[in-house]
Design a protein around this motif. Sequence first.
Motif, PDB file in Angstrom:
ATOM      1  N   GLY A 208     -22.653  -0.246   2.940  1.00  9.43           N
ATOM      2  CA  GLY A 208     -22.192   1.000   2.792  1.00  9.43           C
ATOM      3  C   GLY A 208     -20.944   1.737   1.406  1.00  9.43           C
ATOM      4  O   GLY A 208     -20.937   2.372   1.757  1.00  9.43           O
ATOM      5  N   VAL A 209     -21.013   0.094   0.759  1.00  9.70           N
ATOM      6  CA  VAL A 209     -19.853   0.334  -0.090  1.00  9.70           C
ATOM      7  C   VAL A 209     -20.283   0.790  -1.672  1.00  9.70           C
ATOM      8  O   VAL A 209     -19.671   0.216  -2.516  1.00  9.70           O
ATOM      9  N   ASP A 210     -21.480   0.262  -1.998  1.00  9.51           N
ATOM     10  CA  ASP A 210     -21.921   0.539  -3.031  1.00  9.51           C
ATOM     11  C   ASP A 210     -22.798   1.858  -3.267  1.00  9.51           C
ATOM     12  O   ASP A 210     -23.586   2.078  -4.764  1.00  9.51           O
ATOM     13  N   ASP A 211     -23.053   2.207  -2.473  1.00  8.14           N
ATOM     14  CA  ASP A 211     -24.154   3.508  -2.755  1.00  8.14           C
ATOM     15  C   ASP A 211     -23.051   5.279  -1.961  1.00  8.14           C
ATOM     16  O   ASP A 211     -24.365   5.793  -1.703  1.00  8.14           O
ATOM     17  N   MET A 212     -22.396   5.532  -2.118  1.00 13.21           N
ATOM     18  CA  MET A 212     -21.417   5.948  -1.413  1.00 13.21           C
ATOM     19  C   MET A 212     -21.284   7.288  -2.604  1.00 13.21           C
ATOM     20  O   MET A 212     -22.413   7.708  -3.923  1.00 13.21           O
ATOM     21  N   THR A 213     -21.424   8.770  -1.956  1.00 12.20           N
ATOM     22  CA  THR A 213     -21.962   9.544  -2.852  1.00 12.20           C
ATOM     23  C   THR A 213     -20.570  10.235  -4.085  1.00 12.20           C
ATOM     24  O   THR A 213     -19.124   9.158  -4.261  1.00 12.20           O
ATOM     25  N   PRO A 214     -20.774  10.771  -4.605  1.00 16.59           N
ATOM     26  CA  PRO A 214     -19.421  10.748  -5.948  1.00 16.59           C
ATOM     27  C   PRO A 214     -18.935  11.933  -4.664  1.00 16.59           C
ATOM     28  O   PRO A 214     -16.667  10.999  -5.530  1.00 16.59           O
ATOM     29  N   GLU A 215     -18.067  12.317  -3.649  1.00 17.87           N
ATOM     30  CA  GLU A 215     -17.369  12.671  -3.164  1.00 17.87           C
ATOM     31  C   GLU A 215     -16.474  11.185  -2.254  1.00 17.87           C
ATOM     32  O   GLU A 215     -15.377  11.066  -2.614  1.00 17.87           O
ATOM     33  N   GLU A 216     -17.453  10.416  -2.337  1.00 20.68           N
ATOM     34  CA  GLU A 216     -16.461   9.415  -1.314  1.00 20.68           C
ATOM     35  C   GLU A 216     -15.932   8.419  -2.022  1.00 20.68           C
ATOM     36  O   GLU A 216     -14.926   7.772  -2.371  1.00 20.68           O
ATOM     37  N   ASP A 217     -16.636   8.079  -3.908  1.00 19.23           N
ATOM     38  CA  ASP A 217     -15.985   7.328  -4.680  1.00 19.23           C
ATOM     39  C   ASP A 217     -14.802   8.046  -5.590  1.00 19.23           C
ATOM     40  O   ASP A 217     -14.093   6.953  -5.519  1.00 19.23           O
ATOM     41  N   ALA A 218     -14.270   9.460  -5.535  1.00 18.67           N
ATOM     42  CA  ALA A 218     -13.621   9.956  -5.551  1.00 18.67           C
ATOM     43  C   ALA A 218     -12.841  10.000  -4.841  1.00 18.67           C
ATOM     44  O   ALA A 218     -11.154   9.327  -5.232  1.00 18.67           O
ATOM     45  N   PHE A 219     -12.681   9.777  -3.472  1.00 19.26           N
ATOM     46  CA  PHE A 219     -11.725   9.196  -2.279  1.00 19.26           C
ATOM     47  C   PHE A 219     -11.506   8.167  -2.637  1.00 19.26           C
ATOM     48  O   PHE A 219      -9.775   8.316  -2.788  1.00 19.26           O
ATOM     49  N   LEU A 220     -12.055   7.127  -2.903  1.00 20.74           N
ATOM     50  CA  LEU A 220     -11.633   6.166  -2.537  1.00 20.74           C
ATOM     51  C   LEU A 220     -10.461   5.828  -3.812  1.00 20.74           C
ATOM     52  O   LEU A 220      -9.367   5.439  -3.693  1.00 20.74           O
ATOM     53  N   LEU A 221     -11.089   6.052  -4.483  1.00 23.55           N
ATOM     54  CA  LEU A 221     -10.859   5.871  -6.281  1.00 23.55           C
ATOM     55  C   LEU A 221      -8.685   6.646  -6.685  1.00 23.55           C
ATOM     56  O   LEU A 221      -7.917   6.023  -6.469  1.00 23.55           O
ATOM     57  N   ARG A 222      -9.342   7.803  -5.299  1.00 20.88           N
ATOM     58  CA  ARG A 222      -7.927   8.276  -5.748  1.00 20.88           C
ATOM     59  C   ARG A 222      -6.602   7.998  -4.358  1.00 20.88           C
ATOM     60  O   ARG A 222      -5.300   7.848  -5.301  1.00 20.88           O
ATOM     61  N   TYR A 223      -7.503   7.371  -3.411  1.00 18.06           N
ATOM     62  CA  TYR A 223      -6.132   6.387  -2.358  1.00 18.06           C
ATOM     63  C   TYR A 223      -5.733   5.812  -3.520  1.00 18.06           C
ATOM     64  O   TYR A 223      -4.600   4.465  -3.508  1.00 18.06           O
ATOM     65  N   VAL A 224      -6.653   4.457  -3.831  1.00 18.64           N
ATOM     66  CA  VAL A 224      -6.427   3.531  -4.579  1.00 18.64           C
ATOM     67  C   VAL A 224      -5.008   3.489  -5.862  1.00 18.64           C
ATOM     68  O   VAL A 224      -4.356   2.817  -6.030  1.00 18.64           O
TER      69      VAL A 224
END
Length: 471
Positions: A208-224
């Motif tokens: 479930g990591v290639d079809d995340m919502t825009p909010e989940e994408d941004a949440f991951l990117l900000r942490y990384v």
Amino acid sequence: MTVEQWDVCELRLEGPADGNPYTDVRLGARFQYRNRVVDTDGFYDGDGVYRVRFMPDRPGLWRYVTRSDSPALDGRRGTFECTPARPGNNGPVRATGSAFRYADGTRYLPVGTTCYHWTHDLDEDLERHTLDALAASPFNKVRMCLLPTAEMAPPLIAFAGDTPGQLDKTRFNPAFFAHFERRLRDLLALGIQADVILFHPYDRGHWGVDDMTPEEDAFLLRYVLARLSAFRHVWWSIANEYDFNHAKTVEDWDRLGRFVQRHDPYQHLRSIHNGTKMYTYERIYDFSKPWTTHQSIQHWDASLTGRWLAACGKPVVIDEIGYEGKVGRRWGNITGRTLVRQFWHGFAAGGSVGHGECYPAQDPDGAAWISIGGRLRGDSVERIAFLRGLLEEGPDDLAAARREGSYLLEYFGDHQHAYREVTLPPGADYRVDLIDTWNMAVTELDGVWQGSVRVELKGRPDMAVRIRRTG
């Protein structure tokens, strides 16, 4: 506290551990040197520990103050002394024209390889083999993934949880990141750039990591970005084979690229990598978009490098051109000689080309180098080292030198010419070398040349001519 220029200054703070600190607590800090101000995000590292990482780019006294919606973390002040960079620390790599330089102006010539998931199995012996192989190789950049594929069952994943389709995407796994960061530090010690691939299309809904919502994408990117951007040798690849991911559009990738651009305080190199149905079509990204710093391309023909440079002007890095090996897939069974030829075509035109190997049957570690690293086995590596040595003797920007007529590499590939008439730029004297690219031999032709030179090749393939203006 003292921190070397372009090294990592880390603040460790203790704060609330109840609830979900990943979503409930915001943390950052403002760093200031004289009139230069840099804002950076912090992150939760588990067990009530918060961290803020910062990469100072000026020697001297820096001041900082934290900012947070948690009183325990807000308003923490301090100073540190940034000392000048020591030899070997040249800062982050930047794109300059059609080439690359470190922040201190030192030339950087990317000679990369691919080890997508070499850090994911937590196999310390295998990872040590990989690092030893890299240390003995010509490679100074590694492409590596952050997220798992559908076929993998890694002990740790970036998100909390270990059940496919049930990851908690509101929490992260600090142990995963701590391990990933140890390997990043190992690469830094070897002088190798880490091209971190943030997204890819190979999960196919499993984790479930290639079809995340825009909010989940941004949440991951900000942490990384908060955790990794202070490492000076990190590059960002927004996605590998972005066009094979049918859950996202080009507009989505542009949004994510701009997000990384906006939230990375240090403006590390950024690009995105296309997929290609080998020998059938190409789908190169539009690298004229301002958020991209260089062209990360998959294509089977490196002789097109000049065309891509002319179209965009940003550095060309053909990160995937096909892998040396013996697997049943079209991208993983070219010969070492074929790969070396592509390296010469790409570098001679002013770009760079990436390496990969697929010899799983011959590898006692059980999988191909491009998958998990291990040991290098192919015929191309020593020839790539030979090419890198020749290039490092030449100008910083090969494409610019070719345009001005001061330095040219003419490569003839698999052609078996009896001879070639090479026209030299007018109005200057030149030295000419004949290069056997496969047998790694350089022969200087006698005399100083003007106008044109006839180079006897005697029907040999894999030959090149180096032309250098004298004086």
